[in-house]
Write a protein that holds these residues in place. Structure first.
Motif, PDB file in Angstrom:
ATOM      1  N   TRP A   1       2.066  43.266 -17.322  1.00  0.00           N
ATOM      2  CA  TRP A   1       3.058  42.195 -17.213  1.00  0.00           C
ATOM      3  C   TRP A   1       4.032  41.831 -18.319  1.00  0.00           C
ATOM      4  CZ3 TRP A   1       4.837  41.601 -12.521  1.00  0.00           C
ATOM      5  CH2 TRP A   1       3.904  42.253 -11.482  1.00  0.00           C
ATOM      6  N   GLY A   2       3.181  41.730 -19.448  1.00  0.00           N
ATOM      7  CA  GLY A   2       3.983  41.359 -20.578  1.00  0.00           C
ATOM      8  C   GLY A   2       5.043  42.245 -21.172  1.00  0.00           C
ATOM      9  N   ALA A   3       5.001  43.770 -20.967  1.00  0.00           N
ATOM     10  CA  ALA A   3       5.928  44.726 -20.857  1.00  0.00           C
ATOM     11  C   ALA A   3       7.031  44.663 -19.858  1.00  0.00           C
ATOM     12  CB  ALA A   3       5.275  46.099 -20.803  1.00  0.00           C
ATOM     13  N   PHE A   4       6.390  44.165 -18.661  1.00  0.00           N
ATOM     14  CA  PHE A   4       7.520  43.753 -17.746  1.00  0.00           C
ATOM     15  C   PHE A   4       8.614  42.519 -18.005  1.00  0.00           C
ATOM     16  CE2 PHE A   4       9.032  41.982 -13.773  1.00  0.00           C
ATOM     17  CZ  PHE A   4       9.475  42.818 -12.914  1.00  0.00           C
ATOM     18  N   ALA A   5       7.687  41.676 -18.469  1.00  0.00           N
ATOM     19  CA  ALA A   5       8.565  40.327 -18.950  1.00  0.00           C
ATOM     20  C   ALA A   5       9.449  40.709 -19.948  1.00  0.00           C
ATOM     21  CB  ALA A   5       7.524  39.315 -19.436  1.00  0.00           C
ATOM     22  N   LEU A   6       9.100  41.664 -20.970  1.00  0.00           N
ATOM     23  CA  LEU A   6       9.897  41.898 -22.012  1.00  0.00           C
ATOM     24  C   LEU A   6      11.235  42.790 -21.367  1.00  0.00           C
ATOM     25  CD1 LEU A   6      10.478  42.113 -25.065  1.00  0.00           C
ATOM     26  CD2 LEU A   6       9.263  44.299 -25.115  1.00  0.00           C
ATOM     27  N   ILE A   7      11.051  43.527 -20.249  1.00  0.00           N
ATOM     28  CA  ILE A   7      12.298  44.143 -19.811  1.00  0.00           C
ATOM     29  C   ILE A   7      13.065  43.273 -18.975  1.00  0.00           C
ATOM     30  CG2 ILE A   7      12.772  45.866 -17.955  1.00  0.00           C
ATOM     31  CD1 ILE A   7      10.483  47.203 -18.619  1.00  0.00           C
ATOM     32  N   MET A   8      12.645  42.135 -18.572  1.00  0.00           N
ATOM     33  CA  MET A   8      13.269  41.331 -17.600  1.00  0.00           C
ATOM     34  C   MET A   8      14.311  40.468 -18.807  1.00  0.00           C
ATOM     35  SD  MET A   8      12.799  41.970 -14.740  1.00  0.00           S
ATOM     36  CE  MET A   8      13.436  40.636 -13.495  1.00  0.00           C
TER      37      MET A   8
ATOM     38  N   MET B   1      14.736  46.245  -7.545  1.00  0.00           N
ATOM     39  CA  MET B   1      15.117  44.801  -6.858  1.00  0.00           C
ATOM     40  C   MET B   1      15.103  43.777  -7.957  1.00  0.00           C
ATOM     41  SD  MET B   1      16.452  45.494  -4.200  1.00  0.00           S
ATOM     42  CE  MET B   1      16.628  47.041  -3.992  1.00  0.00           C
ATOM     43  N   MET B   2      13.927  43.783  -8.852  1.00  0.00           N
ATOM     44  CA  MET B   2      13.702  42.934  -9.771  1.00  0.00           C
ATOM     45  C   MET B   2      14.685  42.992 -10.610  1.00  0.00           C
ATOM     46  SD  MET B   2      10.976  41.108  -9.015  1.00  0.00           S
ATOM     47  CE  MET B   2      10.455  40.000 -10.386  1.00  0.00           C
ATOM     48  N   LEU B   3      15.186  44.155 -11.221  1.00  0.00           N
ATOM     49  CA  LEU B   3      16.377  44.207 -12.113  1.00  0.00           C
ATOM     50  C   LEU B   3      17.668  43.879 -11.518  1.00  0.00           C
ATOM     51  CD1 LEU B   3      16.016  47.658 -14.160  1.00  0.00           C
ATOM     52  CD2 LEU B   3      15.645  45.263 -14.967  1.00  0.00           C
TER      53      LEU B   3
ATOM     54  N   TYR C   1      21.192  27.179 -11.031  1.00  0.00           N
ATOM     55  CA  TYR C   1      21.211  28.269 -10.064  1.00  0.00           C
ATOM     56  C   TYR C   1      20.605  29.195 -11.027  1.00  0.00           C
ATOM     57  CZ  TYR C   1      24.156  26.420  -6.542  1.00  0.00           C
ATOM     58  OH  TYR C   1      24.665  25.607  -5.825  1.00  0.00           O
ATOM     59  N   ILE C   2      20.329  29.238 -12.264  1.00  0.00           N
ATOM     60  CA  ILE C   2      19.662  29.916 -13.181  1.00  0.00           C
ATOM     61  C   ILE C   2      18.094  29.893 -12.666  1.00  0.00           C
ATOM     62  CG2 ILE C   2      18.730  30.227 -15.525  1.00  0.00           C
ATOM     63  CD1 ILE C   2      21.683  29.831 -16.362  1.00  0.00           C
ATOM     64  N   GLY C   3      17.953  28.445 -12.762  1.00  0.00           N
ATOM     65  CA  GLY C   3      16.422  27.997 -12.205  1.00  0.00           C
ATOM     66  C   GLY C   3      16.118  28.823 -10.710  1.00  0.00           C
ATOM     67  N   LEU C   4      16.980  28.669  -9.945  1.00  0.00           N
ATOM     68  CA  LEU C   4      16.840  28.887  -8.633  1.00  0.00           C
ATOM     69  C   LEU C   4      16.739  30.597  -8.457  1.00  0.00           C
ATOM     70  CD1 LEU C   4      19.374  27.177  -6.668  1.00  0.00           C
ATOM     71  CD2 LEU C   4      16.924  26.810  -6.528  1.00  0.00           C
ATOM     72  N   ILE C   5      17.238  31.321  -9.241  1.00  0.00           N
ATOM     73  CA  ILE C   5      17.382  32.654  -9.430  1.00  0.00           C
ATOM     74  C   ILE C   5      15.830  33.209 -10.064  1.00  0.00           C
ATOM     75  CG2 ILE C   5      18.267  34.930 -10.451  1.00  0.00           C
ATOM     76  CD1 ILE C   5      21.103  33.780 -10.103  1.00  0.00           C
ATOM     77  N   SER C   6      15.638  32.329 -11.076  1.00  0.00           N
ATOM     78  CA  SER C   6      14.345  32.557 -11.600  1.00  0.00           C
ATOM     79  C   SER C   6      13.088  32.399 -10.429  1.00  0.00           C
ATOM     80  CB  SER C   6      13.884  31.616 -12.852  1.00  0.00           C
ATOM     81  OG  SER C   6      15.175  31.517 -13.698  1.00  0.00           O
ATOM     82  N   LEU C   7      13.309  31.331  -9.685  1.00  0.00           N
ATOM     83  CA  LEU C   7      12.241  31.061  -8.709  1.00  0.00           C
ATOM     84  C   LEU C   7      12.169  32.251  -7.750  1.00  0.00           C
ATOM     85  CD1 LEU C   7      10.304  28.981  -7.230  1.00  0.00           C
ATOM     86  CD2 LEU C   7      12.482  28.175  -6.113  1.00  0.00           C
ATOM     87  N   GLY C   8      13.370  32.980  -7.496  1.00  0.00           N
ATOM     88  CA  GLY C   8      13.378  33.920  -6.520  1.00  0.00           C
ATOM     89  C   GLY C   8      12.785  35.105  -7.132  1.00  0.00           C
ATOM     90  N   LEU C   9      12.776  35.248  -8.510  1.00  0.00           N
ATOM     91  CA  LEU C   9      12.059  36.395  -9.102  1.00  0.00           C
ATOM     92  C   LEU C   9      10.743  36.192  -9.069  1.00  0.00           C
ATOM     93  CD1 LEU C   9      14.419  37.170 -12.242  1.00  0.00           C
ATOM     94  CD2 LEU C   9      14.015  38.522 -10.450  1.00  0.00           C
ATOM     95  N   LEU C  10      10.462  35.029  -9.301  1.00  0.00           N
ATOM     96  CA  LEU C  10       8.592  34.737  -9.296  1.00  0.00           C
ATOM     97  C   LEU C  10       8.239  34.999  -7.940  1.00  0.00           C
ATOM     98  CD1 LEU C  10       8.199  31.615 -11.483  1.00  0.00           C
ATOM     99  CD2 LEU C  10       7.671  33.807 -12.081  1.00  0.00           C
TER     100      LEU C  10
ATOM    101  N   MET D   1       9.222  36.810  -5.656  1.00  0.00           N
ATOM    102  CA  MET D   1       9.291  38.548  -5.476  1.00  0.00           C
ATOM    103  C   MET D   1       8.111  39.106  -5.980  1.00  0.00           C
ATOM    104  SD  MET D   1      13.314  39.404  -5.626  1.00  0.00           S
ATOM    105  CE  MET D   1      12.927  41.161  -5.677  1.00  0.00           C
ATOM    106  N   VAL D   2       7.521  38.568  -7.438  1.00  0.00           N
ATOM    107  CA  VAL D   2       6.633  39.119  -8.219  1.00  0.00           C
ATOM    108  C   VAL D   2       5.110  38.762  -7.038  1.00  0.00           C
ATOM    109  CG1 VAL D   2       5.055  38.615 -10.118  1.00  0.00           C
ATOM    110  CG2 VAL D   2       7.383  38.774 -10.397  1.00  0.00           C
ATOM    111  N   LYS D   3       5.282  37.451  -6.669  1.00  0.00           N
ATOM    112  CA  LYS D   3       4.037  37.133  -5.848  1.00  0.00           C
ATOM    113  C   LYS D   3       4.008  37.939  -4.379  1.00  0.00           C
ATOM    114  CE  LYS D   3       0.533  33.935  -5.541  1.00  0.00           C
ATOM    115  NZ  LYS D   3      -0.404  34.854  -5.054  1.00  0.00           N
ATOM    116  N   PHE D   4       5.240  38.075  -3.958  1.00  0.00           N
ATOM    117  CA  PHE D   4       5.185  38.533  -2.618  1.00  0.00           C
ATOM    118  C   PHE D   4       6.224  39.927  -2.607  1.00  0.00           C
ATOM    119  CE2 PHE D   4       4.927  34.071  -2.032  1.00  0.00           C
ATOM    120  CZ  PHE D   4       3.529  34.020  -1.480  1.00  0.00           C
ATOM    121  N   PRO D   5       5.603  40.960  -3.195  1.00  0.00           N
ATOM    122  CA  PRO D   5       6.454  42.189  -3.216  1.00  0.00           C
ATOM    123  C   PRO D   5       6.963  42.640  -1.943  1.00  0.00           C
ATOM    124  CG  PRO D   5       4.555  42.423  -4.326  1.00  0.00           C
ATOM    125  CD  PRO D   5       4.187  41.349  -3.607  1.00  0.00           C
TER     126      PRO D   5
END
Lengths: 447, 173
Positions: free
Chosen positions: A327-334, A373-375, A417-426, A428-432
């Protein structure tokens, strides 16, 4: 010939890319020239062959052809005037609620997204139709700008999306599957935006006053007629295009061609079809195609040389060595995607990043579809994060001086909306399953 | 001398403009080719054998033949955060110098390598090998260097305009 270590190649190629991009030269030529230059220094004349083969491969990829076709479909939809009638209808339906017009803006953005798929067109259209209406009724400028920019940017995410057409061949994932995968994340973002606007206008009524009763008192039948005539035809078009992909009847390129034809017929049905409009839409399509495919060709040359010289392995090792494991590597990619998104336009990111990053996702054992989708949800941020934020540019292009909206209003408006998109990403991590459920139900998965 | 330059630049720009107005008609051709094939496949269960080849050839032609037009209309994306802070003359100078090593070499290589492939293709009477229709491929291969040649021409026209503007205090050629 000069020998360069893969590490040096990585630093030199991306270093030159960033420097020239910041100095303002067009990205497409920088990508191609850096690839050609570094390739020539390290391997000499054979690089000419790589340049030709990458270019030839790019222009003969069948799936890519869905792009001009979807662009044409979008431009015809834009000229059909359906968005004006839709806004009028939603205006009388939702105007009574606090923040109703802003919610209507996001909803139209969501629907247009499905028919237009080009961010320039969505943001411009919403800017022209919804901005004046909201400002006239005393909506807060930040709120109005935010709704237009965020709603308009959904166009590139919700299928049929041009971005996914370019993504598929780059990562060897079927475009049809990507389309289905992007559906629910797109609606999730749309729902988050609407909820946010609803809550804000509930808490602070002065931000978004409800429209005066006289202005929206329309007989119920008339109201319903307005909604049906403006909503049903585009819905049929969307369902026909996406449905045929979902049911396995047509490949995305074929569905795009059928959709393009249907959009012309729809213009005819709305009595808006003229030869001039048709020719304008063709030229508009041609221009977007010319712009986009020069980036595709440049990026193909760049990544071709970069991967051949071993740069991709350097990036892979760098990402895999990030602290915090998988997940550290994933966070780096994001994070890398987010930063690049601030400076490079999305076509460039998709075409440069995906061939390099998709194998990293596989190495990290993430589902390729979910990873994609995450990207692309992350790339939604690239449209609204300055300094290179298309949504802001296009909105600025539609503003009139008497509106007194400044760039700072727009930037403050999109911050939430930056916060809202980040929330959306979280989420999607929780519910793939948000991304993976619909593609799983497809009839024919190969497309 | 000036007259000759103006004549050359004007004519190159006319060619670029004309290539855009002409090749946009590939868009409806593409729509027609593909929908016709889909129609035959589902209604008569008899797909055409030529649709796939025609489609990618039309598509590739659209993508490349639009390049000169797009360049002429400055349709390529760039970032202007730093540029906005420079005076116009400095920007023009940067653009002109950069084109010498970021534009012309790339276009020359694209032109040269595709010209070589086109010549080989014509000599071998090359056939397409992606479908089972197997049409001649050399017209498509020949289109490629022609397209890059038009881009090179437009690049030269823009270059001449820039140089004139730089040496004549911002005047248009």
């Amino acid at each position: 010939m000069i020998d360069m270590s893969p590490e040096l190649v990585t630093v030199v190629m991306f270093g030159l890319l960033v420097v020239f991009v910041l100095l303002g030269y067009p990205l497409a030529f920088i990508l191609g020239s850096v690839g050609l230059g570094v390739g020539f220094i390290t391997s000499g004349l054979p690089v000419f062959e790589i340049v030709y083969l990458r270019m030839y491969g790019a222009i003969t990829t069948y799936t890519f052809l869905a792009m001009p076709l979807f662009v044409f479909m979008g431009l015809m939809m834009e000229r059909s005037g359906v968005s004006d009638s839709l806004f009028e209808a939603l205006h009388v339906w939702l105007g009574g609620f606090r923040g109703g017009l802003a919610i209507a803006t996001v909803l139209i953005g969501t629907l247009l997204a499905a028919t237009v798929g080009v961010i320039a067109a969505s943001v411009t259209m919403l800017g022209l139709i919804a901005m004046p209406a909201m400002l006239k009724r005393g909506y807060n400028k930040e709120l109005a700008c935010g709704a237009v920019c965020a709603g308009g940017s959904l166009g590139i995410l919700i299928p049929p999306s041009v971005m996914l057409v370019l993504y598929g061949p780059m990562a060897n994932i079927s475009v049809g599957k990507l389309f289905m995968g992007a559906f629910m994340p797109g609606f999730l973002l749309s729902a988050l935006y609407c909820t946010y606007i609803g809550i804000m206008s509930f808490l602070k009524p002065e931000l978004a006053p409800s429209v005066a009763l006289e202005e929206r008192r329309v007989p119920f039948l008339r109201k319903s007629y307005m909604l049906v005539t403006s909503l049903v035809p585009p819905l049929i078009l969307i369902l026909a295009v996406l449905g045929s992909i979902f049911l396995g009847i047509a490949a995305p390129t074929e569905a795009a061609a059928v959709g393009a034809l249907a959009s012309v017929l729809m213009c005819l049905a709305y009595r808006r079809l003229t030869l001039t409009k048709l020719k304008e839409a063709m030229l508009g399509t041609a221009r977007v195609t010319g712009m986009a495919f020069m980036v595709v060709i440049g990026a193909s040359i760049f990544t071709g040389v970069f991967i051949k010289l071993g740069g991709a392995d350097v990036v892979m090792n760098f990402v895999l060595s990030a602290p915090g494991g998988r997940w550290g590597a994933f966070a780096l990619i994001m994070f890398i995607t987010l930063i690049l998104g601030m400076f490079i336009d999305w076509i460039g990111i998709i075409l440069v990043m995906i061939p390099i990053m998709a194998p990293v996702g596989v190495a990290l054992n993430f589902d390729p579809l979910w990873f994609a989708m995450m990207l692309i949800v992350n790339l939604q941020l690239s449209f609204i994060t300055p300094p290179l934020a298309y949504a802001i540019f296009f909105l600025q292009g539609t503003l009139k001086p008497e509106m007194e909206v400044t760039t700072m209003h727009i930037i403050r408006g999109i911050l939430p909306y930056i916060g809202l998109i980040s929330l959306g990403l979280l989420l999607m991590v929780k519910f793939p399953q948000i991304a993976l459920w619909l593609p799983d139900k497809m009839i024919r998965k190969a497309w | 001398m000036l007259k000759v330059l103006r004549f050359i630049v004007k004519h190159i720009e006319n060619i670029s403009e004309w290539s855009g107005s002409l090749f946009r008609y590939i868009v409806p051709l593409l729509v027609f080719t593909i929908t016709y094939d889909v129609f035959l496949r589902y209604v008569f269960n008899a797909p055409t054998k030529w649709s796939y080849d025609i489609t990618y050839m039309l598509g590739g032609t659209l993508m490349l033949m639009m390049q000169a037009y797009t360049l002429f209309h400055k349709g390529h994306v760039n970032i202007d955060i730093l540029q906005r802070t420079f005076p116009p003359k400095a920007n023009l100078l940067i653009d002109t110098i950069f084109s010498l090593f970021l534009f012309f070499p790339l276009m020359l290589v694209l032109f040269y390598s595709s010209l070589r492939h086109a010549i080989t293709s014509i000599a071998l009477h090359e056939l397409s090998n992606v479908g089972f229709w197997r049409p001649i491929l050399y017209p498509f291969r020949t289109m490629i260097p022609v397209a890059w040649f038009l881009v090179l021409l437009q690049g030269i026209a823009t270059f001449i305009r820039n140089i004139y503007s730089l040496t004549h205090r911002g005047q248009e050629l």
